[in-house]
Design a protein around this motif. Structure first.
Motif, PDB file in Angstrom:
ATOM      1  N   GLU A  82       0.856  -1.477  -0.164  1.00 15.76           N
ATOM      2  CA  GLU A  82      -0.041  -0.109   0.324  1.00 15.76           C
ATOM      3  C   GLU A  82       0.551   1.292  -0.233  1.00 15.76           C
ATOM      4  O   GLU A  82       1.631   1.151   0.556  1.00 15.76           O
ATOM      5  CB  GLU A  82      -0.958  -0.241   1.105  1.00 15.76           C
ATOM      6  N   HIS A  83       0.527   1.645  -0.707  1.00 17.53           N
ATOM      7  CA  HIS A  83       1.099   3.357  -0.682  1.00 17.53           C
ATOM      8  C   HIS A  83       0.386   4.261  -1.893  1.00 17.53           C
ATOM      9  O   HIS A  83      -0.043   3.767  -2.483  1.00 17.53           O
ATOM     10  CB  HIS A  83       2.569   3.661  -2.227  1.00 17.53           C
ATOM     11  N   PRO A  84       0.608   5.505  -1.554  1.00 22.45           N
ATOM     12  CA  PRO A  84      -0.339   6.679  -2.455  1.00 22.45           C
ATOM     13  C   PRO A  84      -0.884   6.670  -4.120  1.00 22.45           C
ATOM     14  O   PRO A  84      -1.796   6.700  -3.746  1.00 22.45           O
ATOM     15  CB  PRO A  84      -0.576   7.863  -1.397  1.00 22.45           C
ATOM     16  N   THR A  85       0.055   6.497  -4.514  1.00 23.03           N
ATOM     17  CA  THR A  85       0.908   6.241  -5.909  1.00 23.03           C
ATOM     18  C   THR A  85      -0.222   4.741  -6.277  1.00 23.03           C
ATOM     19  O   THR A  85      -0.264   4.989  -6.843  1.00 23.03           O
ATOM     20  CB  THR A  85       2.112   6.214  -6.285  1.00 23.03           C
ATOM     21  N   ILE A  86       0.200   3.671  -6.069  1.00 20.92           N
ATOM     22  CA  ILE A  86      -0.071   2.461  -5.544  1.00 20.92           C
ATOM     23  C   ILE A  86      -1.864   2.559  -5.944  1.00 20.92           C
ATOM     24  O   ILE A  86      -2.274   2.020  -6.656  1.00 20.92           O
ATOM     25  CB  ILE A  86       0.649   1.422  -5.408  1.00 20.92           C
ATOM     26  N   THR A  87      -2.133   3.361  -4.826  1.00 22.12           N
ATOM     27  CA  THR A  87      -3.428   2.877  -4.164  1.00 22.12           C
ATOM     28  C   THR A  87      -4.533   3.898  -5.610  1.00 22.12           C
ATOM     29  O   THR A  87      -5.693   3.921  -6.014  1.00 22.12           O
ATOM     30  CB  THR A  87      -3.812   3.241  -2.789  1.00 22.12           C
ATOM     31  N   ARG A  88      -3.932   5.067  -5.892  1.00 18.56           N
ATOM     32  CA  ARG A  88      -4.479   5.749  -6.897  1.00 18.56           C
ATOM     33  C   ARG A  88      -4.643   5.378  -8.211  1.00 18.56           C
ATOM     34  O   ARG A  88      -4.949   5.340  -9.137  1.00 18.56           O
ATOM     35  CB  ARG A  88      -3.981   7.064  -6.952  1.00 18.56           C
ATOM     36  N   ILE A  89      -3.858   4.608  -8.784  1.00 18.09           N
ATOM     37  CA  ILE A  89      -3.510   3.297  -9.485  1.00 18.09           C
ATOM     38  C   ILE A  89      -4.862   2.219  -9.421  1.00 18.09           C
ATOM     39  O   ILE A  89      -5.391   2.389 -10.303  1.00 18.09           O
ATOM     40  CB  ILE A  89      -2.313   2.652 -10.033  1.00 18.09           C
ATOM     41  N   MET A  90      -5.142   1.833  -8.087  1.00 20.92           N
ATOM     42  CA  MET A  90      -5.865   1.118  -8.084  1.00 20.92           C
ATOM     43  C   MET A  90      -7.222   1.446  -8.348  1.00 20.92           C
ATOM     44  O   MET A  90      -7.680   0.860  -8.671  1.00 20.92           O
ATOM     45  CB  MET A  90      -5.229  -0.100  -7.078  1.00 20.92           C
ATOM     46  N   LYS A  91      -7.534   2.333  -7.686  1.00 19.28           N
ATOM     47  CA  LYS A  91      -8.739   2.729  -7.721  1.00 19.28           C
ATOM     48  C   LYS A  91      -8.773   3.085  -9.417  1.00 19.28           C
ATOM     49  O   LYS A  91     -10.233   3.128  -9.911  1.00 19.28           O
ATOM     50  CB  LYS A  91      -8.619   4.223  -6.792  1.00 19.28           C
ATOM     51  N   VAL A  92      -8.364   3.352 -10.279  1.00 14.66           N
ATOM     52  CA  VAL A  92      -8.447   3.888 -11.639  1.00 14.66           C
ATOM     53  C   VAL A  92      -9.016   2.621 -13.025  1.00 14.66           C
ATOM     54  O   VAL A  92      -9.774   2.278 -13.554  1.00 14.66           O
ATOM     55  CB  VAL A  92      -6.879   4.629 -11.844  1.00 14.66           C
ATOM     56  N   PHE A  93      -7.476   1.928 -12.112  1.00 12.91           N
ATOM     57  CA  PHE A  93      -8.106  -0.161 -12.291  1.00 12.91           C
ATOM     58  C   PHE A  93      -9.774  -0.290 -12.082  1.00 12.91           C
ATOM     59  O   PHE A  93     -10.509  -0.962 -13.002  1.00 12.91           O
ATOM     60  CB  PHE A  93      -7.015  -0.686 -12.272  1.00 12.91           C
ATOM     61  N   THR A  94     -10.082  -0.033 -10.408  1.00  4.39           N
ATOM     62  CA  THR A  94     -11.164  -0.840 -10.332  1.00  4.39           C
ATOM     63  C   THR A  94     -12.790   0.462 -10.821  1.00  4.39           C
ATOM     64  O   THR A  94     -13.397   0.231 -10.785  1.00  4.39           O
ATOM     65  CB  THR A  94     -11.713  -0.530  -8.788  1.00  4.39           C
ATOM     66  N   PHE A  95     -12.118   1.695 -11.371  1.00  6.10           N
ATOM     67  CA  PHE A  95     -13.209   2.766 -12.064  1.00  6.10           C
ATOM     68  C   PHE A  95     -13.760   1.862 -13.680  1.00  6.10           C
ATOM     69  O   PHE A  95     -14.967   1.830 -13.619  1.00  6.10           O
ATOM     70  CB  PHE A  95     -12.528   3.642 -12.083  1.00  6.10           C
ATOM     71  N   ILE A  96     -12.300   1.435 -14.538  1.00  9.49           N
ATOM     72  CA  ILE A  96     -12.568   1.152 -15.140  1.00  9.49           C
ATOM     73  C   ILE A  96     -13.305  -0.719 -15.041  1.00  9.49           C
ATOM     74  O   ILE A  96     -14.122  -0.533 -16.369  1.00  9.49           O
ATOM     75  CB  ILE A  96     -11.130   0.873 -16.151  1.00  9.49           C
ATOM     76  N   GLY A  97     -12.887  -0.513 -14.146  1.00 12.09           N
ATOM     77  CA  GLY A  97     -14.050  -2.359 -14.461  1.00 12.09           C
ATOM     78  C   GLY A  97     -15.489  -2.195 -14.032  1.00 12.09           C
ATOM     79  O   GLY A  97     -16.099  -3.265 -13.687  1.00 12.09           O
ATOM     80  N   GLY A  98     -15.482  -1.393 -13.254  1.00  7.88           N
ATOM     81  CA  GLY A  98     -17.176  -0.929 -12.910  1.00  7.88           C
ATOM     82  C   GLY A  98     -18.801  -0.750 -13.603  1.00  7.88           C
ATOM     83  O   GLY A  98     -17.812  -0.754 -15.111  1.00  7.88           O
ATOM     84  N   GLY A  99     -19.306  -0.388 -13.767  1.00  9.41           N
ATOM     85  CA  GLY A  99     -20.250  -0.855 -15.361  1.00  9.41           C
ATOM     86  C   GLY A  99     -20.837   0.714 -15.704  1.00  9.41           C
ATOM     87  O   GLY A  99     -20.619   0.008 -16.620  1.00  9.41           O
ATOM     88  N   VAL A 100     -20.314   1.876 -15.523  1.00  6.33           N
ATOM     89  CA  VAL A 100     -20.452   2.693 -16.475  1.00  6.33           C
ATOM     90  C   VAL A 100     -19.346   2.560 -17.597  1.00  6.33           C
ATOM     91  O   VAL A 100     -19.489   2.941 -17.984  1.00  6.33           O
ATOM     92  CB  VAL A 100     -20.384   4.008 -15.485  1.00  6.33           C
ATOM     93  N   PRO A 101     -17.745   2.207 -16.739  1.00  4.66           N
ATOM     94  CA  PRO A 101     -16.852   2.477 -17.704  1.00  4.66           C
ATOM     95  C   PRO A 101     -16.940   1.297 -19.047  1.00  4.66           C
ATOM     96  O   PRO A 101     -16.609   1.398 -20.494  1.00  4.66           O
ATOM     97  CB  PRO A 101     -15.778   2.395 -17.156  1.00  4.66           C
ATOM     98  N   VAL A 102     -17.273  -0.122 -18.377  1.00  4.09           N
ATOM     99  CA  VAL A 102     -17.760  -1.111 -19.203  1.00  4.09           C
ATOM    100  C   VAL A 102     -18.681  -0.986 -20.046  1.00  4.09           C
ATOM    101  O   VAL A 102     -18.529  -1.053 -20.972  1.00  4.09           O
ATOM    102  CB  VAL A 102     -17.933  -2.328 -17.887  1.00  4.09           C
ATOM    103  N   GLY A 103     -19.920  -0.013 -19.801  1.00  9.25           N
ATOM    104  CA  GLY A 103     -20.763  -0.224 -20.937  1.00  9.25           C
ATOM    105  C   GLY A 103     -20.024   1.295 -21.671  1.00  9.25           C
ATOM    106  O   GLY A 103     -20.550   0.553 -22.840  1.00  9.25           O
ATOM    107  N   ILE A 104     -19.063   2.035 -21.411  1.00 16.23           N
ATOM    108  CA  ILE A 104     -19.072   2.775 -22.801  1.00 16.23           C
ATOM    109  C   ILE A 104     -18.230   1.663 -23.142  1.00 16.23           C
ATOM    110  O   ILE A 104     -17.738   2.434 -25.069  1.00 16.23           O
ATOM    111  CB  ILE A 104     -17.828   4.034 -21.238  1.00 16.23           C
ATOM    112  N   ILE A 105     -17.119   1.441 -22.851  1.00 13.32           N
ATOM    113  CA  ILE A 105     -16.174   0.921 -23.925  1.00 13.32           C
ATOM    114  C   ILE A 105     -16.654  -0.254 -24.062  1.00 13.32           C
ATOM    115  O   ILE A 105     -16.541  -0.238 -25.859  1.00 13.32           O
ATOM    116  CB  ILE A 105     -15.055  -0.198 -22.485  1.00 13.32           C
ATOM    117  N   THR A 106     -18.160  -0.774 -24.181  1.00 18.21           N
ATOM    118  CA  THR A 106     -18.646  -1.788 -25.163  1.00 18.21           C
ATOM    119  C   THR A 106     -19.561  -0.443 -25.950  1.00 18.21           C
ATOM    120  O   THR A 106     -19.850  -1.370 -27.241  1.00 18.21           O
ATOM    121  CB  THR A 106     -19.630  -2.317 -24.003  1.00 18.21           C
ATOM    122  N   VAL A 107     -19.784   0.051 -26.146  1.00 18.46           N
ATOM    123  CA  VAL A 107     -20.636   0.906 -26.550  1.00 18.46           C
ATOM    124  C   VAL A 107     -19.569   1.395 -27.587  1.00 18.46           C
ATOM    125  O   VAL A 107     -20.111   1.290 -29.126  1.00 18.46           O
ATOM    126  CB  VAL A 107     -21.097   2.277 -26.097  1.00 18.46           C
TER     127      VAL A 107
END
Length: 219
Positions: free
Chosen positions: A48-73
């Protein structure tokens, strides 16, 4: 050459994934599995580190419902407008929607609570299997399959597999790092999607072959 998925291989791989998922589902309350999950979570969160946490939050956001829907469209528009493929759209949309529906049903069946060791973010709902992991495996797996046939170079195909695999892996790891899923949730999500995606791809190829046979001259 287009990738072909033989029926025997598709059936065997799908069954192996389904059996693996079922076995994890049977033992998720076992103390040994609980200890395994906690050990892996502690190891991953030890970085755990602030930089790694920010990166992991980005990837978890990308894997969420809205981004998945946008990528699919975006993918649908690309396949239709640029590559002029229509049947591929059915596979892409069917796989992503089907994965979400299957995940909802499975969560209701297993009713597993989320980990409480150390949460960096908060999530609601049940834990097994991981919805982010299922969505990532289904989306990037089907995109890799569909784009493979349009990439003619070995380097391009290698990069496609590497990028798809990294997206799937990092989205899954992000859920463990952020403390909202057990490692077995992520693994179970991969296995469930692996089973679903394999059958969907095989059925798509079978349907396409039947269409070409009907259009073949003299038939």
């Amino acid at each position: 050459m287009d990738f072909k998925l033989p029926f025997i291989f598709a059936l065997a791989f799908s069954l192996i994934c389904a059996i693996g998922f079922g076995l994890i589902g049977l033992i998720i309350s076992d103390e040994k599995i609980t200890n395994f999950d906690q050990t892996v979570i502690s190891f991953i969160q030890s970085f755990e580190h602030p930089t790694i946490t920010r990166i992991m939050k980005v990837f978890t956001f990308i894997g969420g419902g809205v981004p998945v829907g946008i990528i699919t469209v975006i993918s649908v528009l690309f396949l239709y407008k640029v590559l002029n493929h229509r049947m591929e759209l059915v596979l892409l949309i069917g796989v992503t929607i089907g994965s979400a529906m299957i995940n909802t049903v499975l969560k209701e069946i297993y009713h597993r609570s989320r980990p409480v060791i150390h949460r960096i973010i908060e999530e609601t709902g049940f834990s097994y299997p991981s919805g982010h992991s299922m969505a990532a495996f289904s989306l990037y797996g089907v995109l890799a399959f569909l784009l493979w046939r349009h990439i003619k170079t070995s380097l391009g195909r290698t990069l496609l597999i590497i990028i798809s695999s990294l997206m799937i892996l990092l989205i899954g790891v992000s859920r463990i790092y952020l403390g909202v899923h057990y490692p077995t949730d992520v693994l179970g999500g991969f296995l469930a999607s692996g089973s679903w995606l394999t059958i969907a791809i095989w059925f798509y190829q079978w349907f396409q072959e039947k269409r070409w046979e009907r259009k073949r001259p003299g038939q």
